[in-house]
Design a protein around this motif. Structure first.
Motif, short mmCIF file in Angstrom:
data_model
loop_
_atom_site.label_atom_id
_atom_site.label_comp_id
_atom_site.label_asym_id
_atom_site.label_seq_id
_atom_site.Cartn_x
_atom_site.Cartn_y
_atom_site.Cartn_z
N GLU A 15 0.83 -1.21 0.00
CA GLU A 15 0.00 0.00 0.00
C GLU A 15 0.87 1.26 0.00
O GLU A 15 0.52 2.25 -0.65
N ALA A 16 1.98 1.21 0.71
CA ALA A 16 2.90 2.36 0.72
C ALA A 16 3.47 2.57 -0.68
O ALA A 16 3.67 3.72 -1.11
N PHE A 17 3.73 1.49 -1.41
CA PHE A 17 4.24 1.62 -2.77
C PHE A 17 3.19 2.22 -3.69
O PHE A 17 3.48 3.11 -4.49
N ARG A 18 1.94 1.77 -3.55
CA ARG A 18 0.85 2.36 -4.33
C ARG A 18 0.75 3.86 -4.06
O ARG A 18 0.59 4.67 -4.99
N ALA A 19 0.85 4.25 -2.79
CA ALA A 19 0.78 5.66 -2.41
C ALA A 19 1.95 6.44 -3.00
O ALA A 19 1.78 7.56 -3.50
N PHE A 20 3.16 5.83 -2.98
CA PHE A 20 4.34 6.48 -3.55
C PHE A 20 4.12 6.72 -5.04
O PHE A 20 4.41 7.82 -5.55
N LEU A 21 3.63 5.70 -5.74
CA LEU A 21 3.37 5.85 -7.18
C LEU A 21 2.37 6.97 -7.42
O LEU A 21 2.58 7.84 -8.28
N ASN A 25 2.87 10.68 -9.38
CA ASN A 25 2.19 10.64 -10.68
C ASN A 25 2.73 9.54 -11.60
O ASN A 25 2.90 9.73 -12.79
N LEU A 26 3.00 8.39 -11.00
CA LEU A 26 3.46 7.22 -11.76
C LEU A 26 2.33 6.21 -11.78
O LEU A 26 1.69 5.97 -10.75
N PRO A 27 2.06 5.60 -12.93
CA PRO A 27 0.96 4.63 -12.99
C PRO A 27 1.26 3.38 -12.16
O PRO A 27 2.39 2.88 -12.17
N ALA A 28 0.25 2.89 -11.46
CA ALA A 28 0.37 1.65 -10.69
C ALA A 28 -0.02 0.50 -11.61
O ALA A 28 -1.09 -0.07 -11.50
N THR A 29 0.89 0.17 -12.53
CA THR A 29 0.60 -0.89 -13.51
C THR A 29 0.65 -2.26 -12.83
O THR A 29 1.28 -2.44 -11.78
N ALA A 30 0.00 -3.22 -13.45
CA ALA A 30 0.00 -4.59 -12.94
C ALA A 30 1.43 -5.12 -12.85
O ALA A 30 1.79 -5.82 -11.89
#
Length: 159
Positions: A15-21, A25-30
């Motif tokens: 979840e922290a990585f998703r928040a960082f992305l 403004n980096l896409p949270a790609t699969a």
């Protein structure tokens, strides 16, 4: 850390990585999330090639450039630490608030074992002071053969 708290820490890191992305403004790609899952979900020190191999084993895949770029983003996020053991490539481990530790590196199978020793911590401070040096940090990697490889039963044991 218990298995339950390990799982909770992995979920929190994801979840922290998703928040960082999102914050950058980096896409949270699969692909990015799958790569993060591999690195954050292990206590091993993985190379980029090992990350790609593990992705394939999980039925996912990502190009080499994507793996390297995502590892760089994970390092920038502070969730992953990059290690260079002089093997000609880097290894990556989840930081997860890990206290300072040293490494034993098997030169046959590549296994990395972490250890902490307060005597070593004290000794590095004493050595620095003896040379009129103010110690900030140190890094120790001991190279040799793990027990399995010495006995001929390791991953990279001579055949």
């Amino acid at each position: 850390m218990s298995h339950t708290s390990d799982a909770a820490a992995i979920v929190a890191d994801r979840e922290a990585f998703r928040a960082f992305l999102r914050d950058h403004n980096l896409p949270a790609t699969a692909q990015r999330l799958a790569i993060a899952e591999v690195v954050l979900g292990t206590d091993r020190h993985l190379s980029a090639d090992e990350v790609a191999t593990e992705l394939r084993a999980r039925g996912a895949s990502a190009g080499t450039a994507t793996v390297y770029r995502t590892l760089e983003v994970l390092v920038r996020s502070g969730l992953v630490v990059e290690r260079d053991f002089g093997e000609g490539f880097k290894r990556y481990e989840a930081s997860r608030g890990v206290p300072h530790h040293e490494h034993l590196l098997c030169t046959v199978c590549g296994r990395v074992t972490e250890f902490r020793d307060e005597r070593l911590e004290r000794m590095t401070t004493l050595l620095a002071e003896a040379h009129d040096f103010s110690r900030q940090r140190h890094r120790l990697v001991i190279y040799g053969l793990c027990g399995d490889c010495r006995r001929g039963s390791g991953r990279g044991a001579p055949r």
